[in-house]
Every structure is written in structure tokens, then in C-alpha cells.
Write a protein that holds these residues in place. Structure first.
Motif, PDB file in Angstrom:
ATOM      1  N   GLU A 148       2.159  10.579  -9.452  1.00 29.58           N
ATOM      2  CA  GLU A 148       1.325  11.001 -10.577  1.00 29.58           C
ATOM      3  C   GLU A 148       0.794  12.416 -10.368  1.00 29.58           C
ATOM      4  O   GLU A 148       0.749  13.218 -11.299  1.00 29.58           O
ATOM      5  CB  GLU A 148       0.165  10.027 -10.775  1.00 29.58           C
ATOM      6  CG  GLU A 148       0.584   8.721 -11.400  1.00 29.58           C
ATOM      7  CD  GLU A 148      -0.579   7.764 -11.609  1.00 29.58           C
ATOM      8  OE1 GLU A 148      -1.726   8.102 -11.236  1.00 29.58           O
ATOM      9  OE2 GLU A 148      -0.330   6.677 -12.144  1.00 29.58           O
ATOM     10  N   ALA A 149       0.404  12.718  -9.135  1.00 35.52           N
ATOM     11  CA  ALA A 149      -0.138  14.036  -8.836  1.00 35.52           C
ATOM     12  C   ALA A 149       0.920  15.131  -8.941  1.00 35.52           C
ATOM     13  O   ALA A 149       0.617  16.259  -9.313  1.00 35.52           O
ATOM     14  CB  ALA A 149      -0.766  14.046  -7.448  1.00 35.52           C
ATOM     15  N   THR A 150       2.157  14.791  -8.617  1.00 33.22           N
ATOM     16  CA  THR A 150       3.232  15.788  -8.620  1.00 33.22           C
ATOM     17  C   THR A 150       4.138  15.665  -9.845  1.00 33.22           C
ATOM     18  O   THR A 150       5.108  16.404  -9.951  1.00 33.22           O
ATOM     19  CB  THR A 150       4.099  15.652  -7.357  1.00 33.22           C
ATOM     20  OG1 THR A 150       4.666  14.344  -7.324  1.00 33.22           O
ATOM     21  CG2 THR A 150       3.281  15.911  -6.110  1.00 33.22           C
ATOM     22  N   ASP A 151       3.816  14.734 -10.745  1.00 34.95           N
ATOM     23  CA  ASP A 151       4.603  14.497 -11.956  1.00 34.95           C
ATOM     24  C   ASP A 151       6.070  14.220 -11.609  1.00 34.95           C
ATOM     25  O   ASP A 151       6.982  14.886 -12.069  1.00 34.95           O
ATOM     26  CB  ASP A 151       4.489  15.694 -12.911  1.00 34.95           C
ATOM     27  CG  ASP A 151       4.966  15.341 -14.307  1.00 34.95           C
ATOM     28  OD1 ASP A 151       4.880  14.153 -14.686  1.00 34.95           O
ATOM     29  OD2 ASP A 151       5.438  16.257 -15.019  1.00 34.95           O
ATOM     30  N   GLN A 155       3.050   5.891  -5.776  1.00 34.02           N
ATOM     31  CA  GLN A 155       2.709   6.036  -7.187  1.00 34.02           C
ATOM     32  C   GLN A 155       1.644   7.110  -7.388  1.00 34.02           C
ATOM     33  O   GLN A 155       1.730   7.914  -8.315  1.00 34.02           O
ATOM     34  CB  GLN A 155       2.221   4.705  -7.745  1.00 34.02           C
ATOM     35  CG  GLN A 155       3.311   3.663  -7.874  1.00 34.02           C
ATOM     36  CD  GLN A 155       2.764   2.314  -8.302  1.00 34.02           C
ATOM     37  OE1 GLN A 155       1.773   2.240  -9.015  1.00 34.02           O
ATOM     38  NE2 GLN A 155       3.387   1.250  -7.848  1.00 34.02           N
ATOM     39  N   GLY A 156       0.661   7.135  -6.513  1.00 37.97           N
ATOM     40  CA  GLY A 156      -0.385   8.145  -6.609  1.00 37.97           C
ATOM     41  C   GLY A 156       0.142   9.547  -6.397  1.00 37.97           C
ATOM     42  O   GLY A 156      -0.213  10.474  -7.137  1.00 37.97           O
ATOM     43  N   LEU A 191       0.818  -1.214   0.000  1.00 40.56           N
ATOM     44  CA  LEU A 191       0.000   0.000   0.000  1.00 40.56           C
ATOM     45  C   LEU A 191       0.853   1.266   0.000  1.00 40.56           C
ATOM     46  O   LEU A 191       0.479   2.266  -0.614  1.00 40.56           O
ATOM     47  CB  LEU A 191      -0.951  -0.017   1.195  1.00 40.56           C
ATOM     48  CG  LEU A 191      -2.025  -1.104   1.149  1.00 40.56           C
ATOM     49  CD1 LEU A 191      -2.834  -1.102   2.436  1.00 40.56           C
ATOM     50  CD2 LEU A 191      -2.923  -0.936  -0.057  1.00 40.56           C
ATOM     51  N   THR A 192       2.004   1.215   0.649  1.00 38.39           N
ATOM     52  CA  THR A 192       2.919   2.355   0.625  1.00 38.39           C
ATOM     53  C   THR A 192       3.416   2.597  -0.789  1.00 38.39           C
ATOM     54  O   THR A 192       3.505   3.742  -1.246  1.00 38.39           O
ATOM     55  CB  THR A 192       4.104   2.114   1.577  1.00 38.39           C
ATOM     56  OG1 THR A 192       3.605   1.908   2.893  1.00 38.39           O
ATOM     57  CG2 THR A 192       5.060   3.297   1.581  1.00 38.39           C
ATOM     58  N   TYR A 201       7.543   7.634  -8.703  1.00 35.35           N
ATOM     59  CA  TYR A 201       6.660   6.622  -9.273  1.00 35.35           C
ATOM     60  C   TYR A 201       7.403   5.294  -9.413  1.00 35.35           C
ATOM     61  O   TYR A 201       6.883   4.240  -9.048  1.00 35.35           O
ATOM     62  CB  TYR A 201       6.119   7.074 -10.633  1.00 35.35           C
ATOM     63  CG  TYR A 201       5.036   6.170 -11.152  1.00 35.35           C
ATOM     64  CD1 TYR A 201       3.716   6.348 -10.772  1.00 35.35           C
ATOM     65  CD2 TYR A 201       5.327   5.114 -12.004  1.00 35.35           C
ATOM     66  CE1 TYR A 201       2.718   5.514 -11.220  1.00 35.35           C
ATOM     67  CE2 TYR A 201       4.340   4.267 -12.459  1.00 35.35           C
ATOM     68  CZ  TYR A 201       3.034   4.476 -12.071  1.00 35.35           C
ATOM     69  OH  TYR A 201       2.051   3.630 -12.517  1.00 35.35           O
ATOM     70  N   ALA A 202       8.613   5.345  -9.932  1.00 40.75           N
ATOM     71  CA  ALA A 202       9.416   4.128 -10.091  1.00 40.75           C
ATOM     72  C   ALA A 202       9.723   3.505  -8.736  1.00 40.75           C
ATOM     73  O   ALA A 202       9.705   2.272  -8.584  1.00 40.75           O
ATOM     74  CB  ALA A 202      10.700   4.445 -10.836  1.00 40.75           C
ATOM     75  N   GLU A 203      10.001   4.323  -7.757  1.00 40.54           N
ATOM     76  CA  GLU A 203      10.264   3.829  -6.400  1.00 40.54           C
ATOM     77  C   GLU A 203       9.022   3.116  -5.849  1.00 40.54           C
ATOM     78  O   GLU A 203       9.125   2.051  -5.233  1.00 40.54           O
ATOM     79  CB  GLU A 203      10.654   4.997  -5.499  1.00 40.54           C
ATOM     80  CG  GLU A 203      11.095   4.610  -4.118  1.00 40.54           C
ATOM     81  CD  GLU A 203      11.499   5.817  -3.285  1.00 40.54           C
ATOM     82  OE1 GLU A 203      11.052   5.889  -2.123  1.00 40.54           O
ATOM     83  OE2 GLU A 203      12.237   6.684  -3.791  1.00 40.54           O
ATOM     84  N   GLY A 204       7.859   3.687  -6.085  1.00 35.10           N
ATOM     85  CA  GLY A 204       6.618   3.074  -5.638  1.00 35.10           C
ATOM     86  C   GLY A 204       6.355   1.750  -6.337  1.00 35.10           C
ATOM     87  O   GLY A 204       5.927   0.779  -5.708  1.00 35.10           O
ATOM     88  N   GLU A 205       6.625   1.703  -7.635  1.00 34.80           N
ATOM     89  CA  GLU A 205       6.457   0.446  -8.374  1.00 34.80           C
ATOM     90  C   GLU A 205       7.388  -0.630  -7.829  1.00 34.80           C
ATOM     91  O   GLU A 205       6.983  -1.781  -7.662  1.00 34.80           O
ATOM     92  CB  GLU A 205       6.759   0.651  -9.860  1.00 34.80           C
ATOM     93  CG  GLU A 205       5.647   1.294 -10.645  1.00 34.80           C
ATOM     94  CD  GLU A 205       5.985   1.372 -12.121  1.00 34.80           C
ATOM     95  OE1 GLU A 205       7.159   1.610 -12.472  1.00 34.80           O
ATOM     96  OE2 GLU A 205       5.061   1.180 -12.926  1.00 34.80           O
ATOM     97  N   ALA A 206       8.623  -0.257  -7.576  1.00 35.58           N
ATOM     98  CA  ALA A 206       9.598  -1.216  -7.059  1.00 35.58           C
ATOM     99  C   ALA A 206       9.183  -1.724  -5.683  1.00 35.58           C
ATOM    100  O   ALA A 206       9.297  -2.923  -5.391  1.00 35.58           O
ATOM    101  CB  ALA A 206      10.984  -0.575  -6.996  1.00 35.58           C
TER     102      ALA A 206
END
Length: 63
Positions: free
Chosen positions: A24-27, A20-21, A14-15, A32-37
Motif C-alpha cells: 500500500e505504501a509503495t503502490d 500488504q502494508g 504477520l508476514t 499486495y496480492a502476494e501478501g493477501e495470498a
């Protein structure tokens, strides 16, 4: 899989999704990549725990 492990893995998943969210909001592609990983890591840990559980089930069935 112990309850504690389940909670830790779900929290990590969930973190990652939250990162990722926010990314996306802050471009922010790095975030985003860190969240995916982080999310992928949590899924891998969950899969490993499921394999261990299946092994225990097989062992218990044979004994």
C-alpha cells in the motif's frame, strides 16, 4: 496444534500483513496480492490444525 505450528502460522500471517502494508505504501498491487495470498494460506493452515485438534478431542473423549 503444536506450539511450533502456531508460531509458524502466525509468522506467515504477520508476514502477509506486512507485505500488504508495504504494498500500500509503495503502490505495488502484485506485492499486495502476494501478501493477501500468504495471509489466507496461514488462515487455512490454522483452520486445518483446529480441525485436527477437535478430532483428537473427540477421540480422547470417546476412549
Amino acid at each position: 496444534m503444536s506450539f511450533t505450528d502456531k508460531v509458524k502460522n502466525k509468522t506467515e500471517e504477520l508476514t502477509g500483513k506486512a507485505k500488504q502494508g508495504i504494498a500500500e505504501a509503495t503502490d505495488n498491487p502484485r506485492l499486495y496480492a502476494e501478501g493477501e495470498a500468504q495471509e489466507a494460506s496461514a488462515h487455512a493452515k490454522q483452520a486445518g490444525e483446529h480441525v485436527k485438534d477437535a478430532g483428537r478431542d473427540v477421540r480422547d473423549a470417546l476412549s
